[in-house]
Scaffold this motif. Structure first.
Motif, PDB file in Angstrom:
ATOM      1  N   SER A 215       0.811  -1.219   0.000  1.00 49.29           N
ATOM      2  CA  SER A 215       0.000   0.000   0.000  1.00 49.29           C
ATOM      3  C   SER A 215       0.841   1.265   0.000  1.00 49.29           C
ATOM      4  O   SER A 215       0.419   2.301  -0.533  1.00 49.29           O
TER       5      SER A 215
ATOM      6  N   TRP B 272       1.234   2.799  -3.432  1.00 47.88           N
ATOM      7  CA  TRP B 272       0.064   3.179  -4.213  1.00 47.88           C
ATOM      8  C   TRP B 272       0.074   4.672  -4.520  1.00 47.88           C
ATOM      9  O   TRP B 272       0.585   5.488  -3.734  1.00 47.88           O
TER      10      TRP B 272
ATOM     11  N   ALA C 214      -2.325   7.727  -4.705  1.00 54.62           N
ATOM     12  CA  ALA C 214      -3.662   8.192  -4.354  1.00 54.62           C
ATOM     13  C   ALA C 214      -4.265   8.970  -5.512  1.00 54.62           C
ATOM     14  O   ALA C 214      -3.561   9.678  -6.242  1.00 54.62           O
TER      15      ALA C 214
END
Length: 391
Positions: free
Chosen positions: A162, A165, A167
């Motif tokens: 994560s 990632w 956004a």
């Protein structure tokens, strides 16, 4: 008499586990396995068990078309050849084989890719009643599935940690988003009839030709509200109208260019309800819808361009998926509940709407109607946003 191989037949080897008294007496578990060869020929009504010796007989028949029976029978096991002819796995020019020959010719003329033809032909249901089977066998509960199968694969796929990632900006919200949020599968339909004008609007939105263009003599292309592989739009809409104000109960075909319903058969209401029940394989929560729409594909139109193409059948199924979503949105916009199901009795659809199943075959059924208010005894619906139109 002349004989020939079918244009399309695949053979599958299976392992069959059976009770064995001999194994049990010998001190074993009483279980034995054997190999089984199955012929999958879409021009027939079902699969056939054959032997390796039968395969050798079939292999002795040339692939070039009809040949004389006697020279082949003289070179192979004549009894096996006779049995294969009787079963329709070897075709002959006798009148008794007329239906099988016609199906075999339709497969060839539509230019099917063989594995897809087998999947379409052998996956056609007949006489399946989902609700009756569930009542007889017991409903498979989520808790039992988790116990037997373990947890399902994750609801979303994550391929990187994560922290890697990117956004994204918050999504914009507009009228389309509100409509999408209201879309939810309906399983509880009210007795209200659907006005003919509303049915006409939904049919035109989902299946109607918005424009047409002649690209060459005899080659007309249609513009619809959903995409289609090659722009060919092979999926047709056939209507089973149970409760429509301004339309007699019965079976219809939607002519997408003229925006008109072709009456195929007027049917008394009670008989029509039984037809709907069988069509959706006993799913009474769908059979109660005022309107059911069968999506049936004219495979020969798609395969005219994509001849024996390994992706062509998949594209037809994608077309039906696009159309079902457009149908959902068109119905939801007018305040109706809608559904789509692939669990249908294909051969029932073929009988009702005069389809051959091979050049033109059933894919799925959509439906629409007013949703009932939630009540005890209703079939459970998935509407986590609580925005689906009711009443």
């Amino acid at each position: 008499m002349k004989i020939k191989r079918p244009n399309i037949v695949l053979f599958e080897r299976r392992e069959i586990t059976e009770f064995s008294f001999e194994d049990l007496v010998a001190g074993g578990a009483g279980i034995a396995t054997r190999s089984q060869w199955i012929a999958l020929a879409p021009h027939l009504d079902g699969e056939l068990e054959i032997s390796l010796e039968d395969l050798a007989v079939i292999d002795a028949i040339p692939v070039s078309g009809f040949v004389e029976y006697e020279p082949i029978a003289a070179r192979v096991d004549a009894g096996r050849l006779e049995a294969l002819v009787a079963a329709g796995l070897v075709l002959c020019d006798d009148q008794a084989h007329a239906t099988w020959r016609a199906g075999d010719a339709q497969l060839a003329n539509a230019h099917w890719w063989a594995p897809a033809a087998v999947a379409q032909g052998m996956g056609r249901w007949q006489g399946v009643d989902v609700a009756a089977d569930e009542r007889r066998q017991g409903k498979l509960l989520l808790s039992e599935m988790l116990e037997d199968f373990g947890p399902p694969p994750p609801a979303s796929l994550q391929v990187r940690p994560s922290e890697e990632w990117q956004a994204l900006p918050a999504p914009a919200q507009g009228e389309l988003d509100a409509l999408l949020h209201r879309r939810s599968t309906c399983r509880n339909f009210a007795d209200n009839a659907v006005p003919l004008a509303d049915l006409a609007t939904v049919l035109h939105r989902a299946f109607g030709a918005q424009a047409s263009q002649v690209l060459a003599p005899g080659a007309v292309m249609l513009k619809k509200n959903s995409p289609s592989g090659g722009g060919l739009h092979p999926v047709e809409a056939f209507v089973l109208a149970q409760r429509v104000d301004g339309l007699a109960p019965g079976l219809y075909h939607y002519e997408c260019v003229a925006h008109a319903l072709e009456s195929m058969q007027r049917v008394p209401t009670d008989a029509l309800a039984a037809m709907a029940h069988e069509l959706v394989a006993g799913q009474e929560w769908f059979a109660d819808a005022p309107v059911l729409v069968l999506m049936a594909a004219r495979f020969e139109r798609n395969f005219w361009k994509y001849r024996k193409h390994p992706k062509a059948w998949k594209v037809v199924l994608l077309d039906a998926g696009h159309l079902s979503q457009t149908f959902y949105l068109g119905a939801t916009d007018l305040g109706y509940g809608a559904f789509v199901t692939g669990a249908i009795n294909d051969r029932c659809a073929e009988h009702l709407f005069e389809l051959d199943g091979l050049a033109t075959g059933a894919i799925a059924v959509c439906g629409m109607g007013r949703r009932t208010d939630a009540a005890a005894g209703d079939t459970i619906e998935f509407d986590p946003l609580g925005l689906a139109p009711r009443g």
